[in-house]
Motif scaffolding. Structure first.
Motif, PDB file in Angstrom:
ATOM      1  N   GLU A 106       0.826  -1.280  -0.014  1.00  0.00           N
ATOM      2  CA  GLU A 106       0.136   0.166  -0.069  1.00  0.00           C
ATOM      3  C   GLU A 106       0.997   1.254  -0.107  1.00  0.00           C
ATOM      4  N   ARG A 107       1.457   1.626  -1.219  1.00  0.00           N
ATOM      5  CA  ARG A 107       2.231   2.788  -1.126  1.00  0.00           C
ATOM      6  C   ARG A 107       1.773   3.998  -2.351  1.00  0.00           C
ATOM      7  N   GLU A 108       0.732   3.659  -2.965  1.00  0.00           N
ATOM      8  CA  GLU A 108       0.332   4.748  -3.914  1.00  0.00           C
ATOM      9  C   GLU A 108      -0.066   5.891  -3.253  1.00  0.00           C
ATOM     10  N   GLY A 109       0.456   7.168  -3.449  1.00  0.00           N
ATOM     11  CA  GLY A 109       0.212   8.465  -2.819  1.00  0.00           C
ATOM     12  C   GLY A 109       0.833   8.649  -1.655  1.00  0.00           C
ATOM     13  N   SER A 113       6.267   9.258  -2.899  1.00  0.00           N
ATOM     14  CA  SER A 113       5.992   9.200  -4.184  1.00  0.00           C
ATOM     15  C   SER A 113       5.636  10.672  -4.786  1.00  0.00           C
ATOM     16  N   ILE A 141       8.382   4.387  -8.651  1.00  0.00           N
ATOM     17  CA  ILE A 141       7.299   4.859  -7.861  1.00  0.00           C
ATOM     18  C   ILE A 141       6.535   5.920  -8.546  1.00  0.00           C
ATOM     19  N   SER A 142       7.290   6.761  -9.046  1.00  0.00           N
ATOM     20  CA  SER A 142       6.749   8.253  -9.686  1.00  0.00           C
ATOM     21  C   SER A 142       7.677   8.862 -10.414  1.00  0.00           C
ATOM     22  N   MET A 173       4.860  -2.102 -10.952  1.00  0.00           N
ATOM     23  CA  MET A 173       4.973  -0.782 -10.343  1.00  0.00           C
ATOM     24  C   MET A 173       4.808   0.506 -11.248  1.00  0.00           C
ATOM     25  N   LYS A 175       3.376   3.186 -13.245  1.00  0.00           N
ATOM     26  CA  LYS A 175       1.827   3.092 -13.326  1.00  0.00           C
ATOM     27  C   LYS A 175       1.575   4.566 -13.847  1.00  0.00           C
ATOM     28  N   TYR A 176       2.820   5.282 -13.947  1.00  0.00           N
ATOM     29  CA  TYR A 176       2.774   6.801 -14.320  1.00  0.00           C
ATOM     30  C   TYR A 176       2.900   7.183 -15.765  1.00  0.00           C
TER      31      TYR A 176
END
Length: 334
Positions: A106-109, A113, A141-142, A173, A175-176
């Motif tokens: 659980e690391r989105e946001g 990031s 991650i971002s 991972m 996703k951006y």
């Protein structure tokens, strides 16, 4: 004078059922903190190096608790940044014998990031450093984390700081809007030392054969990115979740080197063993007489991490040297 290491990456809260319980059995979780790059820095701190970690935590009690964890384990935290309100976390169900471990992220946001390149002055951070280490997780991650990491790598290049990258990444991972194949070449071309596998080299760059002949894949990687001086990996044989065998391997541009094989018959915690290998490699390349000694040091450090609870390899320099010298007795030291 102690050598100085700087690392950069996310630190997460790790929540695990006690012992080897399954998620469906537990009513409580054991809590520690960890992240690939910070694990490397802490391990090097336990070996006697100066080490500091750059990250971003939420500006709340959890962020301060995570910072205290880093300080407790020998890391400088003057360059920790605070903002936003979420700390990344992951849940680990530890496997045993024939049952594998399971991880849920659980690391989105998370606060990390949302980091931006302008938040870090890398010339100040890297002043007096001997080594900078990153992993392929951070650019995934971002976009902000990726650009900040690339700034660190290029600044280290300009300042004469050795750069190592553990480049194996988790493709799910990304996703951006960018793929690892688009992003990673610019990172890797600026590395001095690369930790990877033949599979990683093939997935990222289309070089070599997937899962075969590490030496040939490493040669092709060094031909593609001439700055790289050594390509390092490890062979892991999983006899069961509780019984593993580890051997380091390296192509240094002139010869192919393998460490001795380390047999781990009772695995306590496998998480963080790759970070322990990276930390041992960094320490070994800075302090050992030759590449074979450095590789044996890395492999011994990795083997010892399998006996330590949590993400971090909290073993001493003497622990690693004793194992390298063949002391596998586990006798009490008095």
């Amino acid at each position: 004078m102690s050598k100085k290491l700087i690392t950069f990456g996310e630190v997460m809260m790790r929540l695990s059922p006690p012992g080897y319980s399954k998620f469906s059995q537990t009513t409580s979780f054991d809590l520690v903190y960890g992240g690939g790059e910070a694990n490397v820095a802490i391990s090097c701190g336990y070996l006697g190096m100066k080490a500091a970690h750059v990250t971003r935590f939420p500006d709340n009690a959890l962020g301060r608790a995570a910072t205290q964890f880093l300080r407790k384990h020998w890391l400088g935290t003057i360059n920790v940044i605070y903002g936003d309100n979420m700390l990344g976390k992951y849940f680990l169900e530890k496997g045993a014998v024939h049952r594998p471990s399971e991880v849920i992220y659980e690391r989105e946001g998370s606060a990390f990031s949302l980091i931006k390149p302008e938040m870090v002055n890398w010339e100040e951070v890297l002043e007096g450093a001997d080594w900078f280490h990153w992993t392929g997780i951070t650019p995934a991650i971002s976009e902000g984390a990726a650009m900040c990491c690339l700034d660190a790598i290029k600044t280290a290049n300009k300042m004469g700081v050795t750069v190592s990258g553990d480049i194996n990444s988790r493709k799910n991972m990304w996703k951006y809007g960018k793929t690892m194949q688009e992003v990673m070449p610019e990172f890797v071309e600026n590395c001095d030392i690369v930790i990877t596998s033949s599979r990683g080299i093939h997935e990222l760059f289309g070089l070599g054969e997937n899962g075969k002949k590490f030496r040939n894949s490493a040669k092709q990687l060094m031909d593609t990115f001439p700055r790289i001086k050594k390509v390092v990996g490890k062979t892991r044989k999983s006899i069961s979740a509780s019984h593993q065998q580890i051997q380091g391997k390296m192509w240094n541009g002139e010869k192919y080197i393998k460490s001795e094989m380390f047999n781990i018959t009772h695995v306590i915690d496998r998480v963080g063993t790759g970070d322990a290998f990276a930390a041992g490699l960094i320490y070994g390349l800075l302090h050992c007489d030759n590449d074979l000694q450095a590789l044996n040091f890395a492999s011994a450090a990795c083997a010892l991490k399998h006996t330590v609870e949590g993400d971090v390899n909290m073993v001493s320099l003497d622990n690693v040297l004793n194992l390298m010298e063949g002391d596998t007795s586990g006798k009490i030291k008095r």
